[in-house]
Motif scaffolding. Structure first.
Motif, mmCIF file in Angstrom:
data_model
loop_
_atom_site.group_PDB
_atom_site.id
_atom_site.type_symbol
_atom_site.label_atom_id
_atom_site.label_comp_id
_atom_site.label_asym_id
_atom_site.label_seq_id
_atom_site.Cartn_x
_atom_site.Cartn_y
_atom_site.Cartn_z
ATOM 1 N N LEU A 1 9.521 -0.189 -1.706
ATOM 2 C CA LEU A 1 9.783 0.569 -2.389
ATOM 3 C C LEU A 1 8.453 1.133 -2.686
ATOM 4 N N LEU A 2 7.952 1.864 -1.775
ATOM 5 C CA LEU A 2 6.928 2.422 -1.769
ATOM 6 C C LEU A 2 6.990 3.605 -0.211
ATOM 7 N N SER A 3 8.000 4.604 -0.268
ATOM 8 C CA SER A 3 8.228 5.315 0.627
ATOM 9 C C SER A 3 7.793 6.192 0.705
ATOM 10 N N LYS A 4 7.892 6.939 -0.688
ATOM 11 C CA LYS A 4 7.551 8.311 -0.839
ATOM 12 C C LYS A 4 5.468 8.364 -0.410
ATOM 13 N N ARG A 5 5.414 6.827 -1.171
ATOM 14 C CA ARG A 5 3.520 6.757 -0.810
ATOM 15 C C ARG A 5 3.297 6.337 0.484
ATOM 16 N N GLN A 6 3.460 5.446 1.017
ATOM 17 C CA GLN A 6 3.359 4.613 2.662
ATOM 18 C C GLN A 6 2.075 5.821 2.662
ATOM 19 N N ALA A 7 2.587 7.134 3.675
ATOM 20 C CA ALA A 7 1.697 8.385 4.189
ATOM 21 C C ALA A 7 0.006 7.572 3.171
ATOM 22 N N ASN B 1 -0.617 5.310 1.534
ATOM 23 C CA ASN B 1 -1.445 4.144 0.642
ATOM 24 C C ASN B 1 -2.591 3.451 1.189
ATOM 25 N N PRO B 2 -3.395 3.525 -0.073
ATOM 26 C CA PRO B 2 -4.761 2.700 0.427
ATOM 27 C C PRO B 2 -5.217 0.814 0.517
ATOM 28 N N PRO C 1 -12.661 6.410 -2.315
ATOM 29 C CA PRO C 1 -12.227 7.818 -3.015
ATOM 30 C C PRO C 1 -11.101 7.764 -1.981
ATOM 31 N N SER C 2 -10.279 6.283 -1.837
ATOM 32 C CA SER C 2 -8.889 6.929 -0.798
ATOM 33 C C SER C 2 -7.952 6.549 -1.944
ATOM 34 N N PHE D 1 -4.734 8.323 -3.693
ATOM 35 C CA PHE D 1 -3.725 7.842 -3.728
ATOM 36 C C PHE D 1 -3.184 8.704 -4.937
ATOM 37 N N ALA D 2 -3.885 8.472 -6.535
ATOM 38 C CA ALA D 2 -4.002 8.900 -6.659
ATOM 39 C C ALA D 2 -3.510 10.461 -7.710
ATOM 40 N N HIS D 3 -3.651 11.579 -6.370
ATOM 41 C CA HIS D 3 -4.266 12.751 -6.635
ATOM 42 C C HIS D 3 -2.162 12.809 -6.334
#
Length: 181
Positions: A106-112, A114-115, A64-65, A69-71
């Motif tokens: 390198l994951l700045s937009k994805r940190q919130a 991040n699984p 699920p996490s 993340f994919a979404h």
């Protein structure tokens, strides 16, 4: 190494039977994700109108996490140089990150969302010198740099680029023939 050979052979098999890039890329991403192995694989395409990278395909382990993340990935747009996909777009080179926690930008937009991603690798799909897409592989494990695998991924990117170039040429020829008729 065995995983390098497995990844290369599987992608070459997919390229031999592919008819278009839209159907090919999810299969390539999934094959690489399983061969490497890693939990998440994504394909980033360049939107010609906005000149932004957009995630068109994400494949992941059942979790699920990772689904969340994919979404989230599908909604992100990057300019050249931003985060890992943008760095690869700007440089045109394979980029390997052993532990993303040591390079959080390198994951700045994805940190919130991040699984637990730690290891990451991304490589360009190129038509000549032009980057036309990025494949990104993400793992919950720390990844030691594997130079042989990085070279294989670069070669795979070149082979996919040749496929894209052939399809573009075929499309241009069909358009030209249609106009003549």
């Amino acid at each position: 190494s065995e995983r390098r050979q497995r990844a290369y052979l599987e992608v070459m098999r997919l390229l031999a039977t592919a008819t278009n890039q839209r159907d090919l890329m999810p299969k390539v991403v999934d094959a690489l994700r399983r061969a490497v192995p890693c939990e998440v694989g994504a394909y980033w395409d360049i939107d010609d109108d906005t000149q932004r990278l957009m995630c068109t395909d994400v494949l992941h382990d059942p979790d699920p996490s990772l689904a969340e993340f994919a979404h989230m990935l599908r909604g992100i747009r990057y300019v050249a140089g931003a985060d890992l996909p943008g760095l690869v777009w700007r440089s045109g080179e394979v980029y390997w990150v052993q532990d993303i926690s040591e390079e959080p930008s390198l994951l700045s937009k994805r940190q919130a969302v991040n699984p637990g991603i730690r290891g990451a690798c991304a490589f360009p799909i190129k038509v000549g010198p032009e980057v036309v897409g990025i494949v990104e592989l993400l793992s919950r494990e720390r990844w030691e740099v594997d130079l042989e695998l990085a070279e294989t991924l670069e070669s795979i990117g070149s082979q996919i680029g040749l496929f894209v170039e052939r399809r573009r040429t075929e499309q241009d020829l069909r358009k030209s023939e249609t106009r003549k008729a």
